[in-house]
Design a protein around this motif. Structure first.
Motif, mmCIF file in Angstrom:
data_model
loop_
_atom_site.group_PDB
_atom_site.id
_atom_site.type_symbol
_atom_site.label_atom_id
_atom_site.label_comp_id
_atom_site.label_asym_id
_atom_site.label_seq_id
_atom_site.Cartn_x
_atom_site.Cartn_y
_atom_site.Cartn_z
ATOM 1 N N ASN A 141 0.800 -1.203 -0.141
ATOM 2 C CA ASN A 141 -0.069 0.098 -0.182
ATOM 3 C C ASN A 141 0.857 1.029 -0.117
ATOM 4 O O ASN A 141 1.837 1.296 0.552
ATOM 5 N N ASN A 142 0.422 2.198 -0.985
ATOM 6 C CA ASN A 142 1.063 3.656 -0.773
ATOM 7 C C ASN A 142 2.478 3.714 -1.260
ATOM 8 O O ASN A 142 2.966 4.470 -1.000
ATOM 9 N N VAL A 143 2.839 2.620 -1.949
ATOM 10 C CA VAL A 143 4.307 2.847 -2.556
ATOM 11 C C VAL A 143 4.301 3.841 -3.705
ATOM 12 O O VAL A 143 3.184 3.710 -4.517
ATOM 13 N N MET A 144 5.252 4.490 -3.908
ATOM 14 C CA MET A 144 5.422 5.800 -4.801
ATOM 15 C C MET A 144 6.659 5.553 -5.445
ATOM 16 O O MET A 144 7.753 5.507 -4.737
ATOM 17 N N ILE A 145 6.468 5.727 -6.822
ATOM 18 C CA ILE A 145 7.902 5.590 -7.680
ATOM 19 C C ILE A 145 7.978 6.661 -8.625
ATOM 20 O O ILE A 145 6.760 6.914 -9.330
ATOM 21 N N GLY A 146 8.997 7.450 -8.904
ATOM 22 C CA GLY A 146 9.170 8.438 -9.670
ATOM 23 C C GLY A 146 9.429 8.103 -11.125
ATOM 24 O O GLY A 146 9.495 6.757 -11.357
ATOM 25 N N GLY A 147 9.126 9.043 -12.086
ATOM 26 C CA GLY A 147 9.333 8.560 -13.328
ATOM 27 C C GLY A 147 10.799 7.962 -13.870
ATOM 28 O O GLY A 147 11.840 8.258 -13.230
ATOM 29 N N HIS A 148 10.619 7.040 -14.888
ATOM 30 C CA HIS A 148 12.030 6.364 -15.463
ATOM 31 C C HIS A 148 12.440 5.393 -14.443
ATOM 32 O O HIS A 148 13.669 5.238 -14.834
ATOM 33 N N THR A 149 11.818 5.186 -13.513
ATOM 34 C CA THR A 149 12.482 3.894 -12.570
ATOM 35 C C THR A 149 12.210 2.537 -13.386
ATOM 36 O O THR A 149 11.193 2.319 -13.886
#
Length: 281
Positions: A141-149
């Motif tokens: 839950n609530n994991v966030m990954i930035g662009g280009h990961t």
């Protein structure tokens, strides 16, 4: 009353909005109050439960299940995006839970966001633009990954973790809950903390995957050599490790991961015993 198409097994709830041009495979179910855009392709047996939005040039492959209030194929949260035609593709058998968001790619980068097969995205996790996600990946839950990961196969990301844009997470790595990951993570790595440090190897994950004891021991000793405080750079240690890896493909994977060009640095152990981090007895 559900609108059914007996020949194909497609069921669309009458409150759902399906725009002209959308393509459905056999057995698709579109539940109440869903919105499916005109450039969407849903493979066989895809299920949108209720209040789901699938928009943009988005493809959900066979047997994908989407829970309420997920939004897939939205525009990137990136000022560089100017409305160009880009894509999102989600692989077979992936489960997308409540409130998950996944965005299209951007025209000045990959132009696509790709999610692999047999993945699980728990509630309110986020996949940003131009990310590449492997197979059998789990986001809590609530994991966030930035662009280009880029996240390779069989990675598990714990609840509330955040991964910086352009990071590369190697296969079978485990990211601890609430971790703030700024740098690349080696295959089989176990990281935790804010800011995240390498706490050792994902021994539990390796055992669950059926890895042989000899390979696990080789990785433990390889980890110790890679992060040895011997006065030379990490890349020099990796080059030496690649030469000495012998028959261990897992050790060679780690060495080559470090030797591959990247836009980020590497997540390394905290200032404590490298033997403890590797699990060396």
């Amino acid at each position: 009353m559900t609108l059914a198409h007996p020949a194909t097994g497609i069921h669309v709830h009458p409150t759902a909005l399906v725009e002209t041009g959308a393509e459905f495979g056999a057995g698709v179910i579109v539940g109440p109050f869903c919105h499916v855009g005109p450039n969407v392709k849903l493979g066989a047996n895809v299920e949108l439960m209720s209040h789901c939005v699938v928009t943009g040039d988005t493809t959900l492959e066979d047997n994908v299940r989407v829970f309420p209030h997920a939004v897939l194929g939205g525009e990137p949260q990136n000022l560089a995006y100017k409305g160009e035609r880009t894509t999102l593709r989600v692989g077979k058998n992936t489960v997308i839970r409540e409130g998950v968001t996944m965005h299209l790619g951007t025209g000045n980068a990959l132009g696509e966001t790709v999610v692999g097969e047999n993945c699980m995205f728990l509630a309110y996790s986020h996949v940003a633009h131009d990310c590449i996600i492997g197979d059998h990946v789990t986001f809590a839950n609530n994991v966030m990954i930035g662009g280009h990961t880029r996240i390779d196969d069989r990675v598990i990301v714990g609840g509330g973790a955040a991964i910086h844009q352009f990071c590369h997470i190697g296969h079978h790595a485990f990211i601890g809950g609430m971790a703030g990951v700024e740098h690349d993570v080696i295959p089989f790595g176990l990281v935790m903390g804010n800011r995240a440090h390498l706490a050792g190897l994902n021994l539990v994950g390796m055992k669950r995957s059926g890895m042989a004891r000899d390979d696990i021991n080789a990785l433990r000793h390889g980890f110790k050599k890679l992060f040895a405080d011997n006065g030379v750079s990490l890349r020099e240690n990796a080059a030496k490790l690649a030469e000495d890896s012998g028959e261990s493909s897992a050790v060679r994977d780690i060495a080559m991961f470090v030797l591959t060009d990247s836009k980020r640095k590497f997540t390394t152990p905290a200032k404590r015993s490298r033997d403890d981090a590797a699990g060396i007895e």
